[in-house]
Design a protein around this motif. Sequence first.
Motif, mmCIF file in Angstrom:
data_model
loop_
_atom_site.group_PDB
_atom_site.id
_atom_site.type_symbol
_atom_site.label_atom_id
_atom_site.label_comp_id
_atom_site.label_asym_id
_atom_site.label_seq_id
_atom_site.Cartn_x
_atom_site.Cartn_y
_atom_site.Cartn_z
ATOM 1 N N LEU A 1 -0.235 -1.922 -4.857
ATOM 2 C CA LEU A 1 0.577 -2.905 -5.929
ATOM 3 C C LEU A 1 0.320 -4.192 -5.317
ATOM 4 O O LEU A 1 0.435 -4.531 -4.064
ATOM 5 C CB LEU A 1 2.078 -2.365 -6.063
ATOM 6 N N THR B 1 -2.826 -2.348 -15.014
ATOM 7 C CA THR B 1 -1.397 -3.049 -14.961
ATOM 8 C C THR B 1 -0.416 -1.930 -14.847
ATOM 9 O O THR B 1 -0.304 -0.709 -15.277
ATOM 10 C CB THR B 1 -0.913 -3.457 -16.578
ATOM 11 N N PHE B 2 0.573 -1.964 -13.719
ATOM 12 C CA PHE B 2 1.614 -1.285 -13.265
ATOM 13 C C PHE B 2 2.840 -1.585 -14.206
ATOM 14 O O PHE B 2 3.693 -0.514 -14.523
ATOM 15 C CB PHE B 2 1.762 -1.282 -11.817
ATOM 16 N N TRP C 1 0.787 -1.362 -0.190
ATOM 17 C CA TRP C 1 -0.165 0.049 -0.048
ATOM 18 C C TRP C 1 0.928 1.247 0.026
ATOM 19 O O TRP C 1 1.776 1.393 0.944
ATOM 20 C CB TRP C 1 -1.049 -0.013 1.218
ATOM 21 N N HIS C 2 0.505 2.256 -1.014
ATOM 22 C CA HIS C 2 1.064 3.432 -0.968
ATOM 23 C C HIS C 2 0.222 4.453 -0.022
ATOM 24 O O HIS C 2 -0.562 4.807 -0.275
ATOM 25 C CB HIS C 2 1.351 4.072 -2.334
ATOM 26 N N ASN D 1 0.616 -5.526 -10.696
ATOM 27 C CA ASN D 1 -0.929 -4.745 -10.926
ATOM 28 C C ASN D 1 -0.900 -3.876 -9.999
ATOM 29 O O ASN D 1 -0.210 -3.766 -8.935
ATOM 30 C CB ASN D 1 -1.908 -5.879 -10.549
ATOM 31 N N ARG D 2 -1.738 -2.790 -10.106
ATOM 32 C CA ARG D 2 -2.209 -1.577 -9.302
ATOM 33 C C ARG D 2 -3.760 -1.483 -9.178
ATOM 34 O O ARG D 2 -4.380 -1.867 -10.128
ATOM 35 C CB ARG D 2 -1.457 -0.378 -10.141
ATOM 36 N N TRP D 3 -4.029 -1.394 -8.011
ATOM 37 C CA TRP D 3 -5.498 -1.209 -7.350
ATOM 38 C C TRP D 3 -5.785 0.067 -6.923
ATOM 39 O O TRP D 3 -4.983 0.578 -5.817
ATOM 40 C CB TRP D 3 -6.030 -2.122 -6.750
ATOM 41 N N SER D 4 -6.629 0.921 -7.283
ATOM 42 C CA SER D 4 -7.353 1.996 -6.394
ATOM 43 C C SER D 4 -8.807 1.990 -6.586
ATOM 44 O O SER D 4 -9.418 1.312 -7.345
ATOM 45 C CB SER D 4 -6.654 3.311 -7.177
ATOM 46 N N PHE E 1 -2.830 3.935 -3.286
ATOM 47 C CA PHE E 1 -3.154 2.629 -4.181
ATOM 48 C C PHE E 1 -2.267 1.638 -3.658
ATOM 49 O O PHE E 1 -1.397 1.700 -3.085
ATOM 50 C CB PHE E 1 -2.589 3.315 -5.880
#
Length: 295
Positions: free
Chosen positions: A43, A63-64, A35-36, A53-56, A41
């Motif tokens: 990863l 896709t990251f 988590w950032h 992958n990236r989720w928000s 977001f």
Amino acid sequence: MNVEIRRRRFASVVGADIEFERIGTGYLFTEGPLWHPHERFLLFTDIPGNCINRWSREQGVTTFRRPSQMANGLTYDRRGRLIACEHATSRVTRTEPGGAITVLASHFDRKALNSPNDVVVKRDGAIYFTDPPYGRVEFYGVPRPQELTFQGVYRLEPDGGALTLLVDDFDRPNGLCFSPDERRLFVNDTNRGHIRVFDVGPNGTLTNGRVWAETQGEGKGVPDGMKIDSEGHLYCTGPGGIHVFDPEAACLGVIRVPEDTANFTWGDDDLRSLFIAASTSLYRVRVQVPGRPVF
């Protein structure tokens, strides 16, 4: 129920019961959730899918990075730069603000590392990582002979300086995390089914290693991902899901995850959402005690 309560305190740490929200699925093997805390977001890696992958909340899963060199564990350093353990290349890398990739470690004693697996960064900037050989087999990595004769735990000087072998007597070192005061480092051993703890010296070396706890129970799962929340409770994957220990090593209970679980992290604004990487899916559950920001 989605929880196995072994001690009453589990309810005040995790909850008397929880609900799973599946926020992504269709992956091959998820790992490395991160988590950032500032940009809000998440990863997470799909090792065989060769993707980060990236989720928000706003965009869902995107896709990251592809290819990711079959990245596994992820963390941020104290400047918010992404640190990744790469199975396909046996490297630990850092992503610079402009996107360039810097190799921090790839060899020890002139031999390629096995396949760096999980990684944490101490407050002084030193990087600690585990190095089992999982990335040298089919599906989880690129099949190739192992060059080192041991599975180590390493320390990198801040900003990618000297690489030091700290411990070499693990069978399969995997997840690792510091105590809140960073005076101890916990490292689990997947094949032996236990968690060891070491005292951290002023120079970053590890001493007085001893078995701290074992993950015992029913169901699929082994020690893998491991982290400590803001009150010192240690979470570690194991049989049936995620085992939750109090600071004295008593197992309070188990979060019984629908799929075989590899790793997890806390996120959302209050750090009370537990994001769980479990085989083909990514889940989120709400817990009572928040986690800690990575930086």
